[in-house]
Design an enzyme around this catalytic site. Structure first.
Site, mmCIF file in Angstrom:
data_model
loop_
_atom_site.group_PDB
_atom_site.id
_atom_site.type_symbol
_atom_site.label_atom_id
_atom_site.label_comp_id
_atom_site.label_asym_id
_atom_site.label_seq_id
_atom_site.Cartn_x
_atom_site.Cartn_y
_atom_site.Cartn_z
ATOM 1 N N LYS A 110 -3.619 45.495 -54.043
ATOM 2 C CA LYS A 110 -4.481 46.435 -54.778
ATOM 3 C C LYS A 110 -5.064 45.790 -56.023
ATOM 4 O O LYS A 110 -6.174 46.114 -56.437
ATOM 5 C CB LYS A 110 -3.704 47.701 -55.172
ATOM 6 N N LYS A 191 -6.364 47.902 -34.411
ATOM 7 C CA LYS A 191 -5.733 49.207 -34.662
ATOM 8 C C LYS A 191 -6.781 50.302 -34.931
ATOM 9 O O LYS A 191 -7.760 50.049 -35.616
ATOM 10 C CB LYS A 191 -4.831 49.046 -35.895
ATOM 11 N N LYS A 194 -8.957 54.831 -39.967
ATOM 12 C CA LYS A 194 -9.901 55.847 -40.452
ATOM 13 C C LYS A 194 -10.997 55.268 -41.329
ATOM 14 O O LYS A 194 -11.944 55.968 -41.661
ATOM 15 C CB LYS A 194 -9.172 56.997 -41.135
HETATM 16 P P1 AMP Z 1 -2.580 54.939 -42.998
HETATM 17 O O1 AMP Z 1 -3.658 55.810 -42.465
HETATM 18 O O2 AMP Z 1 -2.819 53.493 -42.676
HETATM 19 O O3 AMP Z 1 -2.228 55.202 -44.437
HETATM 20 O O4 AMP Z 1 -1.268 55.313 -42.171
HETATM 21 C C1 AMP Z 1 -0.601 56.536 -42.253
HETATM 22 C C2 AMP Z 1 0.478 56.563 -41.179
HETATM 23 O O5 AMP Z 1 -0.113 56.594 -39.874
HETATM 24 C C3 AMP Z 1 1.407 55.335 -41.201
HETATM 25 O O6 AMP Z 1 2.726 55.732 -40.921
HETATM 26 C C4 AMP Z 1 0.878 54.456 -40.097
HETATM 27 O O7 AMP Z 1 1.899 53.680 -39.510
HETATM 28 C C5 AMP Z 1 0.326 55.476 -39.105
HETATM 29 N N1 AMP Z 1 -0.850 54.924 -38.394
HETATM 30 C C6 AMP Z 1 -2.066 54.626 -38.943
HETATM 31 N N2 AMP Z 1 -2.909 54.149 -38.003
HETATM 32 C C7 AMP Z 1 -2.214 54.116 -36.835
HETATM 33 C C8 AMP Z 1 -2.529 53.721 -35.492
HETATM 34 N N3 AMP Z 1 -3.750 53.247 -35.141
HETATM 35 N N4 AMP Z 1 -1.564 53.819 -34.555
HETATM 36 C C9 AMP Z 1 -0.349 54.297 -34.875
HETATM 37 N N5 AMP Z 1 0.015 54.690 -36.103
HETATM 38 C C10 AMP Z 1 -0.900 54.608 -37.083
#
Ligand code: AMP
Ligand code: TRP
Length: 324
Positions: A110, A191, A194
């Site tokens: 960050k 992956k 968002k």
């Molecule tokens: P983030 O959106 O990266 O802050 O992730 C929030 C939660 O969602 C975390 O526990 C990640 O491990 C899970 N997560 C985010 N993207 C994925 C994905 N494409 N597949 C599985 N889990 C995800």
């Protein structure tokens, strides 16, 4: 067992977040004592808009309740409303070497991302997170891999405190999200994320038309066989995983069911399945948005229940540290 996790107030979530994290929480609330906080104080450590923050907090509460968190079965509250979190953060800071905070991967990343905004709050982020966890005498902390370093540090801080001032905190353990990694619909070796183009993910509140369009145009391959083989057929394998996780059927059975049926039929069925499974989420969200007073009550009720636990721990801490 007591479970604690924090949710960063962010906008829309996708089926990757759901299958990778939220679904596990929903299962946990059925059998364990779960406490979830919307971490608005953490959100102020990186650039943000003050007039948008409380909206984001509410939107996050709506998202999680719509997806299945049940305020009757877990405690859901807003971090900044329970002042014990900031009090404990200060005290834990007095026993934590600066070097431990500086070596955190998230701090380094960050700081690079926002070189104009390397504030002490960002450095102290893990102290606030440790306070979140330790105030509730937590057994297990379900998080994604990126946050496990912070939970490790929390364990060290708790051990150090107990050694210095006497047994006070339970030592929590990390529970890594076991959900599968869901891949991008357009680039199935990456992956689902968002921050990408919305065409690459299915939002939890996507309308049926959008779901159809995104699934029909999801990247596959030039073969015909519906087979789980991540190396050779990443696109179809990702769609099979999504189908399996939402339907509850093992991948082998799905392969059998769609044997010789072709990609188009499979995609149509998958879109139907997603529309059906996500429909209650959209319905619940609409309902919640019509009743902001209900949501306020849920969060206020959560605050009371959370604070009752946090106060007990703080009393112990103050005594041990000579602050009474
Ligand atoms: P983030 O959106 O990266 O802050 O992730 C929030 C939660 O969602 C975390 O526990 C990640 O491990 C899970 N997560 C985010 N993207 C994925 C994905 N494409 N597949 C599985 N889990 C995800
Ligand atoms: N830092 C976590 C994240 O970025 C959110 C969070 C805040 C958290 N407090 C927590 C997670 C306590 C687990 C426990 O996702």
């Amino acid at each position: 067992m007591r479970i604690f996790s924090g949710i960063r107030p962010s906008g829309e979530l996708h089926i990757g977040n759901y299958l990778g994290a939220i679904k596990q929480w929903i299962e946990l609330q059925e059998k364990e004592e779960c406490v979830f906080c919307i971490a608005d104080l953490h959100a102020t450590t990186t650039p943000y808009q003050p007039n948008q923050l409380s909206k984001a907090v509410f939107a996050t509460a709506v998202t999680y309740i719509s997806a299945g968190l049940d305020p009757e079965k877990c405690i859901l509250f807003v971090q900044s409303k329970v002042k014990e979190h900031t009090e404990l953060t200060w005290l834990l800071g007095t026993i934590t070497p600066v070097g431990d905070l500086k070596r955190m991967t998230q701090f380094k990343e960050k700081s690079k991302e926002h070189p104009q905004y390397v504030n002490a709050g960002l450095l102290n982020y893990p102290l606030l997170m440790a306070s979140d966890i330790l105030l509730y005498q937590t057994d297990l902390v379900p998080v994604g891999k990126d946050q496990s370093q912070h939970v490790e540090l929390t364990r060290e801080i708790a051990r150090r405190f107990n050694k210095k001032f006497g047994e006070t905190f339970k030592i929590p353990k990390v529970l890594l999200s076991k959900g599968e990694k869901i891949m991008s619909l357009k680039n199935p070796t990456k992956k689902m994320s968002k921050t990408d183009n919305p065409q690459t993910y299915i939002g939890l509140f996507d309308k049926p038309e959008a779901i159809k369009k995104k699934i029909y145009s999801a990247k596959t391959d030039s073969e015909k066989e519906i087979k789980f083989d991540v190396k050779r057929k990443p696109g179809i394998s990702n769609l099979l995983a999504i189908y399996s996780l939402f339907s509850g059927f093992p991948i082998k059975e799905i392969e059998k069911e769609f044997k010789e049926k072709g990609y188009q039929v499979f995609k149509e069925k998958l879109a139907q399945l997603l529309i059906e499974k996500l429909e209650p989420f959209r319905r619940k969200k609409k309902e919640l948005e019509l009743h902001p007073d209900y949501l306020e009550k849920v969060l206020e009720d959560g605050r009371k229940r959370a604070q009752a636990i946090a106060q007990q721990t703080m009393e112990k801490v103050r005594k041990k540290m000579g602050l009474f």
